[in-house]
Design a protein around this motif. Structure first.
Motif, PDB file in Angstrom:
ATOM      1  N   ASP A 149      -1.122 -95.987 -35.502  1.00 21.61           N
ATOM      2  CA  ASP A 149      -0.972 -95.743 -36.888  1.00 21.61           C
ATOM      3  C   ASP A 149      -0.400 -94.100 -36.886  1.00 21.61           C
ATOM      4  OD1 ASP A 149      -1.518 -94.699 -39.430  1.00 21.61           O
ATOM      5  OD2 ASP A 149      -3.423 -95.567 -39.742  1.00 21.61           O
ATOM      6  N   ALA A 150       0.767 -93.970 -37.649  1.00 17.96           N
ATOM      7  CA  ALA A 150       1.382 -92.629 -37.707  1.00 17.96           C
ATOM      8  C   ALA A 150       0.749 -91.685 -38.516  1.00 17.96           C
ATOM      9  CB  ALA A 150       2.945 -93.038 -38.103  1.00 17.96           C
ATOM     10  N   THR A 151      -0.355 -91.941 -39.163  1.00 11.94           N
ATOM     11  CA  THR A 151      -1.223 -90.943 -39.807  1.00 11.94           C
ATOM     12  C   THR A 151      -2.407 -90.411 -38.858  1.00 11.94           C
ATOM     13  OG1 THR A 151      -2.366 -92.508 -40.985  1.00 11.94           O
ATOM     14  CG2 THR A 151      -0.504 -91.902 -42.117  1.00 11.94           C
ATOM     15  N   ALA A 189       3.479 -87.340 -50.613  1.00  9.69           N
ATOM     16  CA  ALA A 189       4.646 -86.661 -49.967  1.00  9.69           C
ATOM     17  C   ALA A 189       4.395 -86.312 -48.354  1.00  9.69           C
ATOM     18  CB  ALA A 189       5.205 -85.439 -50.694  1.00  9.69           C
ATOM     19  N   VAL A 190       3.119 -85.483 -48.396  1.00 10.40           N
ATOM     20  CA  VAL A 190       2.972 -85.189 -46.915  1.00 10.40           C
ATOM     21  C   VAL A 190       2.574 -86.351 -45.994  1.00 10.40           C
ATOM     22  CG1 VAL A 190       0.972 -84.055 -45.825  1.00 10.40           C
ATOM     23  CG2 VAL A 190       1.899 -82.889 -47.823  1.00 10.40           C
ATOM     24  N   GLU A 191       1.970 -87.277 -46.371  1.00 14.16           N
ATOM     25  CA  GLU A 191       1.599 -88.346 -45.646  1.00 14.16           C
ATOM     26  C   GLU A 191       3.145 -89.119 -45.266  1.00 14.16           C
ATOM     27  OE1 GLU A 191      -1.603 -91.337 -46.614  1.00 14.16           O
ATOM     28  OE2 GLU A 191      -0.041 -92.591 -46.517  1.00 14.16           O
ATOM     29  N   THR A 192       3.906 -89.087 -46.257  1.00 18.26           N
ATOM     30  CA  THR A 192       5.363 -89.917 -45.782  1.00 18.26           C
ATOM     31  C   THR A 192       5.971 -88.877 -44.806  1.00 18.26           C
ATOM     32  OG1 THR A 192       5.418 -90.519 -48.323  1.00 18.26           O
ATOM     33  CG2 THR A 192       7.394 -90.397 -47.089  1.00 18.26           C
ATOM     34  N   CYS A 193       6.082 -87.837 -45.061  1.00 20.72           N
ATOM     35  CA  CYS A 193       6.581 -86.627 -43.988  1.00 20.72           C
ATOM     36  C   CYS A 193       6.072 -86.793 -42.912  1.00 20.72           C
ATOM     37  CB  CYS A 193       6.658 -85.203 -44.673  1.00 20.72           C
ATOM     38  SG  CYS A 193       7.740 -85.078 -45.918  1.00 20.72           S
ATOM     39  N   THR A 194       4.516 -87.174 -42.533  1.00 23.93           N
ATOM     40  CA  THR A 194       3.869 -87.095 -41.302  1.00 23.93           C
ATOM     41  C   THR A 194       4.580 -88.503 -40.637  1.00 23.93           C
ATOM     42  OG1 THR A 194       2.158 -86.015 -42.348  1.00 23.93           O
ATOM     43  CG2 THR A 194       1.562 -87.673 -40.461  1.00 23.93           C
ATOM     44  N   ILE A 195       4.491 -89.535 -41.486  1.00 21.44           N
ATOM     45  CA  ILE A 195       4.852 -90.850 -40.851  1.00 21.44           C
ATOM     46  C   ILE A 195       6.343 -90.821 -40.434  1.00 21.44           C
ATOM     47  CG2 ILE A 195       5.370 -93.188 -41.530  1.00 21.44           C
ATOM     48  CD1 ILE A 195       3.035 -93.190 -43.169  1.00 21.44           C
ATOM     49  N   ASN A 196       7.347 -90.197 -41.318  1.00 21.47           N
ATOM     50  CA  ASN A 196       8.735 -90.358 -40.828  1.00 21.47           C
ATOM     51  C   ASN A 196       9.100 -89.302 -40.059  1.00 21.47           C
ATOM     52  OD1 ASN A 196       8.458 -92.109 -42.957  1.00 21.47           O
ATOM     53  ND2 ASN A 196      10.155 -91.279 -44.436  1.00 21.47           N
ATOM     54  N   GLY A 241       8.428 -95.842 -40.466  1.00 16.64           N
ATOM     55  CA  GLY A 241       8.829 -94.996 -41.713  1.00 16.64           C
ATOM     56  C   GLY A 241       8.714 -95.600 -43.009  1.00 16.64           C
ATOM     57  N   ARG A 242       8.481 -94.861 -44.011  1.00 17.62           N
ATOM     58  CA  ARG A 242       8.016 -95.149 -45.283  1.00 17.62           C
ATOM     59  C   ARG A 242       8.776 -94.633 -46.398  1.00 17.62           C
ATOM     60  NH1 ARG A 242       2.053 -93.796 -47.599  1.00 17.62           N
ATOM     61  NH2 ARG A 242       2.537 -95.341 -49.724  1.00 17.62           N
ATOM     62  N   LEU A 243       9.121 -95.417 -47.573  1.00 14.04           N
ATOM     63  CA  LEU A 243      10.076 -94.912 -48.745  1.00 14.04           C
ATOM     64  C   LEU A 243       9.369 -95.231 -49.832  1.00 14.04           C
ATOM     65  CD1 LEU A 243      12.861 -94.177 -49.763  1.00 14.04           C
ATOM     66  CD2 LEU A 243      13.521 -96.515 -49.594  1.00 14.04           C
ATOM     67  N   PRO A 244       8.430 -94.307 -50.137  1.00 13.30           N
ATOM     68  CA  PRO A 244       7.809 -94.399 -51.627  1.00 13.30           C
ATOM     69  C   PRO A 244       8.665 -93.851 -52.694  1.00 13.30           C
ATOM     70  CG  PRO A 244       6.239 -92.956 -50.038  1.00 13.30           C
ATOM     71  CD  PRO A 244       7.731 -93.241 -49.462  1.00 13.30           C
ATOM     72  N   ARG A 245       8.451 -94.472 -54.105  1.00 12.29           N
ATOM     73  CA  ARG A 245       9.350 -93.851 -54.937  1.00 12.29           C
ATOM     74  C   ARG A 245       9.542 -92.426 -55.250  1.00 12.29           C
ATOM     75  NH1 ARG A 245       7.561 -97.864 -59.351  1.00 12.29           N
ATOM     76  NH2 ARG A 245       6.524 -95.984 -60.104  1.00 12.29           N
ATOM     77  N   GLN A 246      10.696 -91.703 -55.310  1.00  7.36           N
ATOM     78  CA  GLN A 246      10.731 -90.477 -55.442  1.00  7.36           C
ATOM     79  C   GLN A 246      10.002 -89.823 -56.574  1.00  7.36           C
ATOM     80  OE1 GLN A 246      12.303 -88.036 -53.638  1.00  7.36           O
ATOM     81  NE2 GLN A 246      12.157 -86.363 -55.016  1.00  7.36           N
ATOM     82  N   SER A 247       9.545 -90.655 -57.704  1.00  9.50           N
ATOM     83  CA  SER A 247       8.861 -90.091 -58.776  1.00  9.50           C
ATOM     84  C   SER A 247       7.453 -89.997 -58.295  1.00  9.50           C
ATOM     85  CB  SER A 247       8.991 -90.875 -60.145  1.00  9.50           C
ATOM     86  OG  SER A 247       8.717 -92.095 -59.698  1.00  9.50           O
ATOM     87  N   ASP A 248       7.009 -90.910 -57.582  1.00 10.84           N
ATOM     88  CA  ASP A 248       5.601 -90.895 -57.041  1.00 10.84           C
ATOM     89  C   ASP A 248       5.487 -89.640 -55.997  1.00 10.84           C
ATOM     90  OD1 ASP A 248       5.177 -93.055 -58.453  1.00 10.84           O
ATOM     91  OD2 ASP A 248       5.280 -94.487 -56.976  1.00 10.84           O
ATOM     92  N   LEU A 249       6.342 -89.716 -55.230  1.00  7.94           N
ATOM     93  CA  LEU A 249       6.329 -88.288 -54.366  1.00  7.94           C
ATOM     94  C   LEU A 249       6.168 -87.098 -55.023  1.00  7.94           C
ATOM     95  CD1 LEU A 249       8.959 -89.877 -51.908  1.00  7.94           C
ATOM     96  CD2 LEU A 249       6.386 -89.346 -51.359  1.00  7.94           C
ATOM     97  N   GLU A 250       6.993 -86.859 -56.077  1.00 10.77           N
ATOM     98  CA  GLU A 250       7.106 -85.725 -56.826  1.00 10.77           C
ATOM     99  C   GLU A 250       5.729 -85.440 -57.542  1.00 10.77           C
ATOM    100  OE1 GLU A 250      10.330 -85.505 -59.493  1.00 10.77           O
ATOM    101  OE2 GLU A 250      11.854 -86.141 -57.939  1.00 10.77           O
ATOM    102  N   ASN A 251       5.050 -86.582 -57.902  1.00 10.03           N
ATOM    103  CA  ASN A 251       3.789 -86.286 -58.813  1.00 10.03           C
ATOM    104  C   ASN A 251       2.550 -86.154 -57.625  1.00 10.03           C
ATOM    105  OD1 ASN A 251       4.904 -86.284 -61.094  1.00 10.03           O
ATOM    106  ND2 ASN A 251       5.105 -88.516 -61.223  1.00 10.03           N
ATOM    107  N   ASP A 252       2.880 -86.533 -56.504  1.00 11.40           N
ATOM    108  CA  ASP A 252       1.640 -86.787 -55.622  1.00 11.40           C
ATOM    109  C   ASP A 252       1.937 -86.071 -54.314  1.00 11.40           C
ATOM    110  OD1 ASP A 252      -0.367 -87.238 -53.998  1.00 11.40           O
ATOM    111  OD2 ASP A 252      -0.596 -89.500 -54.452  1.00 11.40           O
ATOM    112  N   PRO A 253       1.636 -84.835 -54.191  1.00 14.39           N
ATOM    113  CA  PRO A 253       1.965 -83.932 -52.949  1.00 14.39           C
ATOM    114  C   PRO A 253       1.225 -84.437 -51.561  1.00 14.39           C
ATOM    115  CG  PRO A 253       1.480 -82.336 -54.575  1.00 14.39           C
ATOM    116  CD  PRO A 253       1.145 -83.918 -55.082  1.00 14.39           C
ATOM    117  N   VAL A 254       0.071 -85.223 -51.883  1.00 16.54           N
ATOM    118  CA  VAL A 254      -0.442 -85.844 -50.643  1.00 16.54           C
ATOM    119  C   VAL A 254       0.212 -86.954 -50.260  1.00 16.54           C
ATOM    120  CG1 VAL A 254      -2.684 -86.904 -49.917  1.00 16.54           C
ATOM    121  CG2 VAL A 254      -2.878 -85.017 -51.317  1.00 16.54           C
TER     122      VAL A 254
END
Ligand SMILES: NC(=O)c1ccc[n+]([C@@H]2O[C@H](COP(=O)([O-])OP(=O)(O)OC[C@H]3O[C@@H](n4cnc5c(N)ncnc54)[C@H](OP(=O)(O)O)[C@@H]3O)[C@@H](O)[C@H]2O)c1
Length: 251
Positions: free
Chosen positions: A66-68, A109-116, A94-107
Motif C-alpha cells: 500500500d503506497a500510502t 492531493a498529498v495522498e495522490t503525490c504520495t502514491i505517484n 498510480g492514481r488520477l483523481p479529478r483535478q477539481s477534486d484535487l484542487e478542493n481537497d489538499p489531503v
C-alpha cells in the motif's frame, strides 16, 4: 538474470493490479516461463491478476503493498528482495483523481503525490540498492507525457509524474556502469481503468502498446521510452512553447 534474448526469469510488479503492468507481465509470460511477484493491495483485482498469469503458465507470488503506508511497504519489499532476485521491476502504482477534486481537497492531493511520487522514490531507492548488489537488473518506471509540461487541467497529477520522471532519470545516471538499467516510460493517454470515462487525448494507446514498447526495450534499453514514438517530437515542441501559446492551445 536476463537470458540471451533479454527475457527475465523474475518480474516484480509494484502496483501489481495495474492494467499496463498486467499487459507487460502477460506479454513476457507468453514468451518463457516466468516468476511474477505482484506487489499490490489485497483485493479481488489482485487475485484476478494472479489467476490470469497463472493461466499463462507463470508462477505467481503476492506481496502486500500500500503506497500510502511507505514504512510497511518497504519492510515487505525488503523481505521479498532478501529471498528473491528480481530481474525486472515495474513501478506502476498510480492514481488520477479529478483535478477539481484535487484542487478542493489538499489531503487528497498529498495522498495522490504520495502514491505517484513519494512511494516511487522509496521503491526506486530500495530496488537500486538491491540490484546494484546483485550486479544486474532493469527498473521500469511508468512516467507519463503529463510529466513533460504539466497543464492547467491536470497539474497536480502532472507534477507528481514530473517528480517521478526526474527521480528515475537521475537514478538511471547514478546506476550507470553498475549493471542496472532504468527505463523511464512516457505513455500518452492509455485506455485503462485509470482513464475510463475520460475523453481520449490525441495519440491514445492501449496497455498492450505500452507493454510491447517496454518488452522491446528491456533487453538493452537504458533510456526513455515514448509511447507512441510520435509523441516525442510533439512533446519537445510542447516543452519549448511560450506560455501564452501553450495556454491558448489548451493541450
Ligand atoms: N492510463 C494512462 O493514461 C496512463 C498514462 C501515462 C502513465 N500512466 C501511469 O501508468 C501507471 C499504471 O496505470 P494504469 O493505466 O495501468 O492504471 P490502473 O490500472 O488504474 O493502475 C493503477 C495501479 O495503481 C495502484 N494503486 C493505486 N493506489 C495505490 C495504493 N495506495 N497503493 C498501492 N497501489 C495503488 C492500483 O492498485 P489497486 O488495484 O489496489 O487500486 C493499480 O494497480 C500509473 O503510474 C499511471 O500514472 C497511465
Amino acid at each position: 538474470m536476463l537470458n540471451s534474448l533479454g527475457h527475465p526469469d523474475t518480474l516484480l510488479l509494484v502496483g501489481g493490479t495495474s492494467e499496463i503492468a498486467a499487459s507487460i507481465a502477460a506479454t513476457m509470460a507468453r514468451r518463457r516461463p516466468l516468476h511474477v511477484v505482484l506487489a499490490a493491495r489485497p483485493s479481488s483485482r489482485r487475485s484476478a491478476a494472479a489467476n490470469v498469469l497463472t493461466g499463462l503458465g507463470a508462477s505467481v507470488e503476492v506481496v502486500d503493498f500500500d503506497a500510502t503506508d511507505i514504512p510497511r511497504a518497504l519492510e515487505d519489499l525488503r523481505s521479498l528482495l532478501a529471498r528473491t532476485e528480481i530481474d525486472v521491476a515495474v513501478v506502476a502504482q498510480g492514481r488520477l483523481p479529478r483535478q477539481s477534486d484535487l484542487e478542493n481537497d489538499p489531503v487528497l492531493a498529498v495522498e495522490t503525490c504520495t502514491i505517484n511520487y513519494t512511494a516511487a522514490v522509496a521503491v526506486g531507492l530500495l530496488l537500486a540498492r538491491q540490484m546494484r548488489e546483485q550486479g544486474h537488473g532493469v527498473i521500469v518506471a511508468l512516467s507519463s507525457l503529463a510529466a513533460i509540461r504539466p497543464r492547467r487541467a491536470n497539474f497536480v497529477y502532472g507534477s507528481s509524474k514530473a517528480g517521478l520522471d526526474a527521480f528515475y532519470t537521475g537514478l538511471r545516471d547514478q546506476l550507470r556502469g553498475s549493471g542496472v538499467r532504468v527505463l523511464v516510460v512516457r505513455p500518452g493517454f492509455v485506455h485503462s481503468r485509470m482513464t475510463r470515462g475520460l475523453k481520449p487525448a490525441p495519440l491514445a494507446v492501449t496497455p498492450q502498446d505500452v507493454a510491447d514498447a517496454v518488452v522491446a526495450a528491456v533487453p538493452t534499453g537504458n533510456g526513455t521510452v515514448w509511447v507512441p514514438r510520435a509523441a516525442r517530437p510533439l512533446m519537445l515542441l510542447v516543452r519549448t512553447m511560450p506560455g501564452p501559446v501553450f495556454r491558448r492551445v489548451g493541450l
